[in-house]
Design an enzyme around this catalytic site. Structure first.
Site, PDB file in Angstrom:
ATOM      1  N   CYS A  26      12.893  11.550   8.001  1.00  0.00           N
ATOM      2  CA  CYS A  26      12.914  10.833   9.314  1.00  0.00           C
ATOM      3  C   CYS A  26      14.331  11.064   9.967  1.00  0.00           C
ATOM      4  O   CYS A  26      14.434  11.103  11.126  1.00  0.00           O
ATOM      5  CB  CYS A  26      12.338   9.313   9.279  1.00  0.00           C
ATOM      6  SG  CYS A  26      13.450   8.232   7.981  1.00  0.00           S
ATOM      7  N   GLU A  81       9.130  15.935  15.921  1.00  0.00           N
ATOM      8  CA  GLU A  81       9.749  15.946  14.717  1.00  0.00           C
ATOM      9  C   GLU A  81       8.884  17.216  13.664  1.00  0.00           C
ATOM     10  O   GLU A  81       7.778  17.030  13.955  1.00  0.00           O
ATOM     11  CB  GLU A  81       9.136  14.651  13.975  1.00  0.00           C
ATOM     12  CG  GLU A  81       9.609  14.013  12.761  1.00  0.00           C
ATOM     13  CD  GLU A  81       9.371  12.770  12.114  1.00  0.00           C
ATOM     14  OE1 GLU A  81       8.477  12.377  12.244  1.00  0.00           O
ATOM     15  OE2 GLU A  81      10.550  12.145  11.647  1.00  0.00           O
ATOM     16  N   LYS A 118       0.671  -1.254   0.025  1.00  0.00           N
ATOM     17  CA  LYS A 118      -0.033  -0.149   0.076  1.00  0.00           C
ATOM     18  C   LYS A 118       0.974   1.339  -0.071  1.00  0.00           C
ATOM     19  O   LYS A 118       1.415   1.579   0.902  1.00  0.00           O
ATOM     20  CB  LYS A 118      -0.757   0.239   1.350  1.00  0.00           C
ATOM     21  CG  LYS A 118      -2.064   1.184   1.042  1.00  0.00           C
ATOM     22  CD  LYS A 118      -2.493   1.676   2.432  1.00  0.00           C
ATOM     23  CE  LYS A 118      -1.744   2.767   2.835  1.00  0.00           C
ATOM     24  NZ  LYS A 118      -2.121   4.098   1.923  1.00  0.00           N
ATOM     25  N   GLU A 141       9.182   1.519  10.851  1.00  0.00           N
ATOM     26  CA  GLU A 141      10.170   2.505  10.890  1.00  0.00           C
ATOM     27  C   GLU A 141       9.522   3.803  10.881  1.00  0.00           C
ATOM     28  O   GLU A 141       8.712   4.250  10.284  1.00  0.00           O
ATOM     29  CB  GLU A 141      10.761   2.490   9.414  1.00  0.00           C
ATOM     30  CG  GLU A 141      11.789   1.396   9.301  1.00  0.00           C
ATOM     31  CD  GLU A 141      12.727   1.355  10.074  1.00  0.00           C
ATOM     32  OE1 GLU A 141      13.435   2.561  10.518  1.00  0.00           O
ATOM     33  OE2 GLU A 141      13.484   0.372  10.223  1.00  0.00           O
TER      34      GLU A 141
HETATM   35  P1  NAD Z   1       1.646   8.231   8.086  1.00  0.00           P
HETATM   36  O1  NAD Z   1       2.019   7.557   9.191  1.00  0.00           O
HETATM   37  O2  NAD Z   1       0.596   9.541   7.937  1.00  0.00           O
HETATM   38  O3  NAD Z   1       1.368   7.345   6.964  1.00  0.00           O
HETATM   39  C1  NAD Z   1       2.399   6.345   6.513  1.00  0.00           C
HETATM   40  C2  NAD Z   1       1.324   5.461   5.577  1.00  0.00           C
HETATM   41  O4  NAD Z   1       0.475   4.676   6.540  1.00  0.00           O
HETATM   42  C3  NAD Z   1       0.525   5.819   4.618  1.00  0.00           C
HETATM   43  O5  NAD Z   1       0.545   4.921   3.510  1.00  0.00           O
HETATM   44  C4  NAD Z   1      -0.843   5.951   5.209  1.00  0.00           C
HETATM   45  O6  NAD Z   1      -2.062   5.933   4.114  1.00  0.00           O
HETATM   46  C5  NAD Z   1      -0.874   4.678   6.287  1.00  0.00           C
HETATM   47  N1  NAD Z   1      -1.800   4.650   7.150  1.00  0.00           N
HETATM   48  C6  NAD Z   1      -2.379   5.879   7.613  1.00  0.00           C
HETATM   49  N2  NAD Z   1      -3.407   5.572   8.501  1.00  0.00           N
HETATM   50  C7  NAD Z   1      -3.262   4.128   8.656  1.00  0.00           C
HETATM   51  C8  NAD Z   1      -3.980   3.201   9.447  1.00  0.00           C
HETATM   52  N3  NAD Z   1      -4.975   3.420  10.506  1.00  0.00           N
HETATM   53  N4  NAD Z   1      -3.775   2.148   9.372  1.00  0.00           N
HETATM   54  C9  NAD Z   1      -2.857   1.448   8.416  1.00  0.00           C
HETATM   55  N5  NAD Z   1      -2.105   2.631   7.694  1.00  0.00           N
HETATM   56  C10 NAD Z   1      -2.407   3.664   7.672  1.00  0.00           C
HETATM   57  O7  NAD Z   1       3.059   8.853   7.723  1.00  0.00           O
HETATM   58  P2  NAD Z   1       3.459  10.062   6.395  1.00  0.00           P
HETATM   59  O8  NAD Z   1       2.839  11.267   6.760  1.00  0.00           O
HETATM   60  O9  NAD Z   1       2.941   9.358   5.196  1.00  0.00           O
HETATM   61  O10 NAD Z   1       4.950   9.972   6.542  1.00  0.00           O
HETATM   62  C11 NAD Z   1       5.518  10.733   7.397  1.00  0.00           C
HETATM   63  C12 NAD Z   1       6.177   9.962   8.695  1.00  0.00           C
HETATM   64  O11 NAD Z   1       6.791   8.928   8.158  1.00  0.00           O
HETATM   65  C13 NAD Z   1       7.015  10.693   9.549  1.00  0.00           C
HETATM   66  O12 NAD Z   1       6.640  10.630  10.772  1.00  0.00           O
HETATM   67  C14 NAD Z   1       8.484  10.057   9.381  1.00  0.00           C
HETATM   68  O13 NAD Z   1       9.316  10.254  10.384  1.00  0.00           O
HETATM   69  C15 NAD Z   1       7.977   8.812   8.855  1.00  0.00           C
HETATM   70  N6  NAD Z   1       9.092   8.072   8.152  1.00  0.00           N
HETATM   71  C16 NAD Z   1       9.939   7.112   8.651  1.00  0.00           C
HETATM   72  C17 NAD Z   1      10.979   6.672   8.048  1.00  0.00           C
HETATM   73  C18 NAD Z   1      11.951   5.713   8.776  1.00  0.00           C
HETATM   74  O14 NAD Z   1      12.780   4.946   7.979  1.00  0.00           O
HETATM   75  N7  NAD Z   1      12.095   5.598  10.230  1.00  0.00           N
HETATM   76  C19 NAD Z   1      11.223   6.895   6.813  1.00  0.00           C
HETATM   77  C20 NAD Z   1      10.107   7.754   6.017  1.00  0.00           C
HETATM   78  C21 NAD Z   1       9.210   8.290   6.762  1.00  0.00           C
END
Ligand code: NAD
Length: 482
Positions: free
Chosen positions: A287, A386, A178, A253
């Site tokens: 991140c 963050e 997804k 992650e």
């Molecule tokens: P997000 O958590 O909003 O979304 C991530 C994914 O989860 C998306 O595909 C989203 O549609 C899905 N999602 C949302 N609600 C969900 C639910 N209830 N159940 C299952 N899936 C769901 O994050 P974002 O805004 O897309 O990305 C930013 C965040 O990602 C930041 O906090 C960043 O630190 C983190 N990030 C971490 C890493 C790492 O390697 N540690 C890398 C990239 C981004």
């Protein structure tokens, strides 16, 4: 680039189709609609998991070498489509083309690396285990853990996917992916490349859609053995809670609040370049952003002045501008979130050194000036949370011990950077930092051979390297009476 008005957002059991959820895909540099993707829902997830479950019977029995052939074809397909994939990254995410090129090359390297590890599996399967008795023999098998759900964010489309997908396929798992609803276009193109690579139907499935429509049912489906998730901590917790009901494995992650430490004998020019890279690459939406910059007090004044000059000179522009240095933030919501952090930072008493606004020459698009604060209160959101935007907080320190304590004072522990001319101090500080990856005098280079992930609330598990593969394997021992 011209996009079709609507795109099918489902690739299930080897066939493309349209779901019922209409996802509007925006170009963040212009705010214009690029296209609409027809994403899925609980029914699509159910169909994708059924297809993957069926395909697992045969795919799990293939040899590592057979799987490596497919992984190499995917790498070759990505290399062939490199220009188009770069353009999709730039159009959909807002990152400059030169950054998109780094992403695409990372994807190629990751698929090639896991092709090598898949091949190596064949020689190690059923390896003999030394026992303290001759009455029994034992062998070790590494088997694919089953059907896995991969959920990824928008900041490095395709890269976060490749870090999960390549090892999952190498291990012999079947996949339901997804992508982020914000940036589905690069993954749709990657899926088309995978579809042409000769995988049996059902081994790889893609379901575009929102978190609630697709991510939530995927996390809960009892036929899924493991969820590998990259995203925010808030959603990571929800994924873990849903997965807990059927005791699924989870790899997470999540977020970070990382530091760049400039020790007293650092090369200031290098430190400024690394601070800008750690804060403004991908418009700070990393991140691994080193948004806390800790500078030895002996260097602090000169460092801050040079950082201000450099940050003010960064060319913020359209991702396709040949001279662009920093692109746009990904969407309106993220733009408002970062502006909110800047406002709250000002209210907390932090001192704005530069930036904080939209560049005057860019009236449209989610563009923000590179922003530097100092005198940031240690209990403020700006210092503790963050930000995920181009915002650096600079603070001076009096001793190495103080710098380490400031860097480690966070619920996160993803990465850190150290800048110093003193080799012994570099190693001493790197060893004391609670972070999964520490760079010394280096930009944030990442290799498929070294692990990705962090301490504390940043991660559960590690991606990349052999650890990335192990995340999709079960260990089985077979003990036989002799
Ligand atoms: P997000 O958590 O909003 O979304 C991530 C994914 O989860 C998306 O595909 C989203 O549609 C899905 N999602 C949302 N609600 C969900 C639910 N209830 N159940 C299952 N899936 C769901 O994050 P974002 O805004 O897309 O990305 C930013 C965040 O990602 C930041 O906090 C960043 O630190 C983190 N990030 C971490 C890493 C790492 O390697 N540690 C890398 C990239 C981004």
């Amino acid at each position: 680039m011209n996009f079709p008005t609507t795109l099918d957002g489902l690739y299930i059991n080897g066939r493309w189709s349209a779901g019922s959820e209409h996802l509007r895909v925006i170009n963040p540099a212009t705010e214009a609609l690029l296209t609409t993707v027809n994403g899925g829902d609980q029914t699509s997830v159910d169909q994708a998991v059924s297809a993957a479950t069926h395909a697992f019977k045969d795919w799990s029995q293939t040899s590592g070498s057979q799987r490596a052939v497919i992984l190499r074809r995917i790498a070759a397909g990505v290399a062939e489509g490199r220009e188009q994939l770069m353009q999709l990254q730039a159009s959909n995410n807002g990152k400059p083309l030169f950054e998109a090129a780094i992403d695409v090359d990372d994807v190629i390297a990751t698929f090639e690396y896991y092709a090598g590890l898949a091949e190596a599996l064949d020689g190690n399967q059923d390896s003999r285990v030394e026992l303290p008795t001759e009455d029994f023999s034992a062998r070790l098998r590494r088997e694919p853990c089953g059907v896995v759900g991969l959920i990824v964010p928008w900041n490095f489309p395709m890269v976060t996917t490749a870090w999960k997908l390549a090892p999952a396929l190498a291990a012999g798992c079947c996949v339901v992916l997804k992508p982020s609803e914000v940036t589905p276009l690069p993954e749709l193109q990657l899926a088309a490349i995978i579809a042409a690579a000769g995988l049996p139907d059902g081994v790889f499935n893609l379901v575009c859609g929102s978190g609630l429509a697709v991510g939530a049912p995927l996390s809960a489906d009892p036929r899924i053995a493991k969820i590998s998730f990259t995203g925010s901590n808030a959603v990571g917790v929800q994924v873990m809670q849903r997965a807990a009901e059927t005791v699924k494995g989870v790899s997470l992650e999540l977020g970070g609040k990382s530091s760049l430490l400039v020790l007293k004998d650092a090369d200031i020019e290098l430190a400024v370049e690394l601070a800008c890279g750690g804060g403004f690459f991908n418009a700070g939406q990393m991140c691994s952003a080193t948004s806390r910059v800790l500078v030895a007090e002996e260097l602090a004044d000169e460092f801050l002045l040079r950082l201000q000059n450099r940050a003010e000179a960064i060319r913020v522009a359209d991702p396709f501008d040949p001279n662009v240095e920093m692109g746009a933030l990904v969407n309106q919501a993220q733009y408002q979130r970062v502006l909110g952090h800047i406002d709250r930072g000002l209210s907390s008493g932090a001192k704005l050194i530069c930036g904080g606004n939209r560049p005057a020459n860019l009236p449209r698009g989610y563009f923000l000036q590179p922003t530097v604060f100092t005198e940031v209160p240690l209990d403020s959101a700006l210092w503790c949370e963050e930000i995920f935007g181009p915002v650096l907080c600079v603070r001076s320190f009096a001793s190495e011990a103080e710098a380490i304590a400031l860097a480690n004072d966070s619920p996160f522990g993803l990465v850190a950077s150290v800048v110093t001319g003193d080799g012994a101090a570099a190693d001493r500080v790197a060893n004391a930092l609670q972070a999964g990856l520490v760079w010394i005098n280096a930009p944030q280079v990442i290799f498929p051979q070294t692990a990705w992930g962090g301490y504390k609330q940043s991660s559960i598990g590690r991606e990349l390297g052999p650890w990335g593969l192990q995340a999709f394997q079960e260990i089985k021992h077979v003990i036989r009476a002799v």
